[in-house]
Scaffold this motif. Structure first.
Motif, PDB file in Angstrom:
ATOM      1  N   VAL A 111      14.383  57.954  15.011  1.00 32.87           N
ATOM      2  CA  VAL A 111      14.930  57.573  16.320  1.00 32.87           C
ATOM      3  C   VAL A 111      15.213  56.080  16.387  1.00 32.87           C
ATOM      4  CG1 VAL A 111      14.261  57.274  18.742  1.00 32.87           C
ATOM      5  CG2 VAL A 111      14.009  59.505  17.644  1.00 32.87           C
ATOM      6  N   ASN A 114      17.947  54.525  13.890  1.00 32.07           N
ATOM      7  CA  ASN A 114      19.331  54.862  14.210  1.00 32.07           C
ATOM      8  C   ASN A 114      19.684  54.615  15.681  1.00 32.07           C
ATOM      9  OD1 ASN A 114      20.429  56.305  11.618  1.00 32.07           O
ATOM     10  ND2 ASN A 114      18.344  57.065  11.909  1.00 32.07           N
ATOM     11  N   LEU A 116      18.549  55.573  18.601  1.00 36.01           N
ATOM     12  CA  LEU A 116      18.772  56.798  19.372  1.00 36.01           C
ATOM     13  C   LEU A 116      18.022  56.809  20.693  1.00 36.01           C
ATOM     14  CD1 LEU A 116      18.445  59.409  16.473  1.00 36.01           C
ATOM     15  CD2 LEU A 116      20.521  58.345  17.346  1.00 36.01           C
ATOM     16  N   ASN A 131      19.412  59.751  22.637  1.00 35.46           N
ATOM     17  CA  ASN A 131      20.765  60.128  22.274  1.00 35.46           C
ATOM     18  C   ASN A 131      20.707  61.015  21.030  1.00 35.46           C
ATOM     19  OD1 ASN A 131      23.457  60.380  21.768  1.00 35.46           O
ATOM     20  ND2 ASN A 131      23.724  58.294  20.991  1.00 35.46           N
ATOM     21  N   LEU A 132      20.503  62.316  21.265  1.00 27.67           N
ATOM     22  CA  LEU A 132      20.359  63.244  20.153  1.00 27.67           C
ATOM     23  C   LEU A 132      21.700  63.776  19.655  1.00 27.67           C
ATOM     24  CD1 LEU A 132      17.225  65.327  21.211  1.00 27.67           C
ATOM     25  CD2 LEU A 132      17.350  63.374  19.663  1.00 27.67           C
ATOM     26  N   LYS A 134      23.903  62.247  18.020  1.00 32.83           N
ATOM     27  CA  LYS A 134      24.120  61.799  16.648  1.00 32.83           C
ATOM     28  C   LYS A 134      23.409  62.685  15.634  1.00 32.83           C
ATOM     29  CE  LYS A 134      24.758  56.811  17.445  1.00 32.83           C
ATOM     30  NZ  LYS A 134      24.209  55.472  17.102  1.00 32.83           N
TER      31      LYS A 134
END
Length: 417
Positions: A111, A114, A116, A131-132, A134
């Protein structure tokens, strides 16, 4: 300035109101104290003389009061006016199971590596946005039909027996005995080695991460592409609420090595959705699997070559070539003699087998002896037909008997049963 988070009320003989500016970096959340009132007393007075006065009256200082109220959520420093929450320490304090802890820490690494996650104040509470998108991958992954899966040692032996005619025919184009596995063969082989024929087993891992949620990593699907072996591992985060379930696929490019009796499947690249993942994080993420299957750089299938030794073979090497998994088998036989008797055996098949498909493919091999490319294609078709589950087992037995008769007296490590 900054985003304000209001945490409270915290009550210790009176009302305490705290307001913070939030900063966050790589799993460490720092809340800088911006407003601190005990009753109607402001921050400047409380952090100065009032702190000593409060300790004298209550028997404890304000830092201890806040830290006791926070429990193991974080650490409050009155001098720096900061509340620090390290999510990794929080996981360490809250989770006892080491495999579950490793899985959560791997998720946290992915997480943050990146970007996320976004932590902010929302409606006077701490808000976390993940922000899953990706990571998401809803592409269907091919699965072996139960009818194609090997379910017993006996079926496993028959599976290898059906590969032998094609392996012997390969000596017509090679100086080594090579057993070829196409994509379906490879998936059948790996599935059996991972599940030992248990048709109810469709996952490598099922492990809880937080209350109500589980991570499920399903059994892999193998794709052979050129000289690469690609593994697709479906990953699910499941809950009773179907609208909150998450799906992705871990896609791994690999190299293969025989190390003693073990097969090592080494990761060369790992992707999940739109991002690339470090192999150590994948190792931690999959730590719920049988530990013997995992190394820091990939999978290891212990005692892999024993499955071949039981069939009288010693595996010297394996590689992916032309979208085919090729096993090179050691033999001390005189290959020039072997080639002659294989031609005789193929002619016996043409003369004695009544099945038209097998008969025609044996003829094709004999017709292409002077064309190496066409010969190899014909051999692959011949091998594929004999490993097809729809081919009559009695025909396969007859082919094996004819080749065995032709090879009688040839020292080929007794490869045919």
């Amino acid at each position: 300035s900054g985003v304000h988070l209001f945490v409270g009320p915290i009550t210790y003989k009176t009302r305490i109101m705290l307001a913070f500016n939030i900063t966050e970096d790589d799993g460490v959340i720092v809340l800088k104290l911006d407003k601190f009132n005990i009753g109607k007393l402001p921050l400047a007075w409380i952090s100065g003389p009032a702190s000593s006065l409060y300790k004298a009256i209550s028997g404890q200082d304000i830092s201890k009061l806040v830290n006791d109220s926070l429990g193991n959520i974080g650490t409050f420093d009155m001098k720096k006016r900061t509340l620090t929450v390290d999510l990794r320490d929080f996981i360490d304090a809250q989770i006892d199971d080491p495999k579950q802890k490793a899985t959560l820490e791997a998720v946290l690494n992915i997480v943050y590596d990146n970007e996320l996650i976004d932590i902010k104040a929302v409606d006077k509470s701490l808000g976390v946005d993940l922000n899953l998108n990706k990571l998401s991958d809803t592409t269907p992954v091919a699965r072996l039909a139960n009818a194609d899966r090997i379910t017993s040692d006996e079926e496993f032996q028959l599976f290898f027996e059906s590969k032998m005619p094609g392996a012997f025919a390969s000596l017509l184009v090679s100086d080594e005995l090579v057993i070829n596995f196409n994509e379906l063969d490879t998936n059948k082989l790996i599935d059996y080695l991972l599940t030992q024929g248990d048709l109810t087993k469709t996952s490598l891992i099922t492990t809880p991460i937080v209350e109500g949620y589980e991570v499920v990593v399903e059994t892999p699907h193998i794709v052979l592409s050129g000289d690469k072996l690609l593994i697709s591992l479906p990953l699910l985060i499941t809950t009773d609420d179907l609208s909150k379930q998450f799906k992705s696929v871990i896609k791994i490019e690999t190299t293969l090595d025989i190390d003693g009796k073990d097969l090592k499947i080494n990761f060369t690249s790992i992707d999940m959705g739109e991002i690339s993942i470090d192999s150590t994080d994948v190792h931690a993420l999959l730590s719920g699997a049988n530990v013997e299957l995992m190394t820091q750089s990939g999978f290891v299938i212990k005692d892999f070559t024993d499955n071949f030794n039981q069939e009288g073979m010693t595996i010297k090497d394996l590689e992916v070539q032309s979208s085919t998994l090729k096993f090179t088998v050691e033999t001390s036989a005189d290959l020039s003699v072997v080639r002659d008797v294989i031609e005789e055996g193929l002619q016996d098949i043409v003369d004695n087998i009544t099945d038209p498909d097998v008969k025609n493919l044996a003829e094709d091999i004999l017709d292409q002896l002077d064309d190496p490319v066409a010969l190899e294609e014909a051999i692959n078709e011949f091998s594929g037909l004999l490993t097809n589950p729809n081919t009559d087992p009695a025909v396969i037995d007859q082919v094996l008997d004819l080749l065995n008769g032709a090879l009688d007296g040839v020292d080929l490590y007794d490869l045919l049963p």
